[in-house]
Design a protein around this motif. Structure first.
Motif, PDB file in Angstrom:
ATOM      1  N   TYR A  13       0.805  -1.216   0.000  1.00  0.00           N
ATOM      2  CA  TYR A  13       0.000   0.000   0.000  1.00  0.00           C
ATOM      3  C   TYR A  13       0.846   1.278   0.000  1.00  0.00           C
ATOM      4  CZ  TYR A  13       1.004  -0.698   4.929  1.00  0.00           C
ATOM      5  OH  TYR A  13       1.648  -0.935   6.115  1.00  0.00           O
ATOM      6  N   ASP A  14       2.162   1.161  -0.153  1.00  0.00           N
ATOM      7  CA  ASP A  14       3.026   2.345  -0.166  1.00  0.00           C
ATOM      8  C   ASP A  14       2.767   3.267  -1.353  1.00  0.00           C
ATOM      9  OD1 ASP A  14       4.434   2.191   2.201  1.00  0.00           O
ATOM     10  OD2 ASP A  14       6.014   0.940   1.365  1.00  0.00           O
ATOM     11  N   ILE A  31      -0.057   4.246  -2.239  1.00  0.00           N
ATOM     12  CA  ILE A  31      -1.148   5.128  -1.828  1.00  0.00           C
ATOM     13  C   ILE A  31      -0.638   6.146  -0.810  1.00  0.00           C
ATOM     14  CG2 ILE A  31      -3.406   5.238  -0.712  1.00  0.00           C
ATOM     15  CD1 ILE A  31      -3.840   2.337  -1.688  1.00  0.00           C
ATOM     16  N   THR A  32      -0.091   5.647   0.296  1.00  0.00           N
ATOM     17  CA  THR A  32       0.492   6.486   1.334  1.00  0.00           C
ATOM     18  C   THR A  32       1.830   5.887   1.736  1.00  0.00           C
ATOM     19  OG1 THR A  32      -1.700   7.030   2.184  1.00  0.00           O
ATOM     20  CG2 THR A  32       0.154   7.482   3.623  1.00  0.00           C
ATOM     21  N   THR A  84       5.087   4.791   3.602  1.00  0.00           N
ATOM     22  CA  THR A  84       5.324   4.618   5.033  1.00  0.00           C
ATOM     23  C   THR A  84       6.755   4.923   5.438  1.00  0.00           C
ATOM     24  OG1 THR A  84       5.778   2.280   4.667  1.00  0.00           O
ATOM     25  CG2 THR A  84       3.517   2.887   5.263  1.00  0.00           C
ATOM     26  N   SER A 123       8.746   6.574  -0.621  1.00  0.00           N
ATOM     27  CA  SER A 123       8.390   7.834  -1.278  1.00  0.00           C
ATOM     28  C   SER A 123       9.305   8.122  -2.455  1.00  0.00           C
ATOM     29  CB  SER A 123       8.471   8.989  -0.294  1.00  0.00           C
ATOM     30  OG  SER A 123       7.501   8.864   0.699  1.00  0.00           O
ATOM     31  N   PHE A 149       6.711  13.109   9.224  1.00  0.00           N
ATOM     32  CA  PHE A 149       5.610  12.348   8.632  1.00  0.00           C
ATOM     33  C   PHE A 149       5.847  10.839   8.723  1.00  0.00           C
ATOM     34  CE2 PHE A 149       3.652  10.290   4.906  1.00  0.00           C
ATOM     35  CZ  PHE A 149       2.332  10.643   5.107  1.00  0.00           C
ATOM     36  N   TYR A 150       7.081  10.399   8.627  1.00  0.00           N
ATOM     37  CA  TYR A 150       7.383   8.972   8.566  1.00  0.00           C
ATOM     38  C   TYR A 150       7.583   8.329   9.937  1.00  0.00           C
ATOM     39  CZ  TYR A 150       8.155  10.196   3.729  1.00  0.00           C
ATOM     40  OH  TYR A 150       8.001  10.654   2.452  1.00  0.00           O
TER      41      TYR A 150
END
Length: 68
Positions: free
Chosen positions: A7-8, A10-11, A13, A18, A66-67
């Motif tokens: 699912y990385d 999408i968002t 982790t 990223s 954020f991470y």
């Protein structure tokens, strides 16, 4: 530590995810620009700008925590 999860895309982790998906999307955009314009200069500019925006965005997100 897992580098990528399913699912990385999408968002993300972690910063590696990223950067990975940012570069993948930049390459896709570069290919699209090449197909549309057939100009190496325009394609190269799109790729360079995409990579810099990805790196800048990951740096900002990492800086604000954020991470974590």
């Amino acid at each position: 530590m897992d580098f990528l999860s399913w699912y990385d895309w999408i968002t993300p982790t972690n910063p590696f995810a990223s950067l990975f998906f940012g570069v993948i999307f930049t390459v896709i955009i570069g290919i699209t620009v090449w197909i549309d314009t057939k100009k190496l200069k325009t394609t190269t500019l799109a790729m360079i700008v995409g990579v810099f925006v990805t790196i800048f965005g990951v740096t900002i997100l990492n800086f604000i925590g954020f991470y974590n």
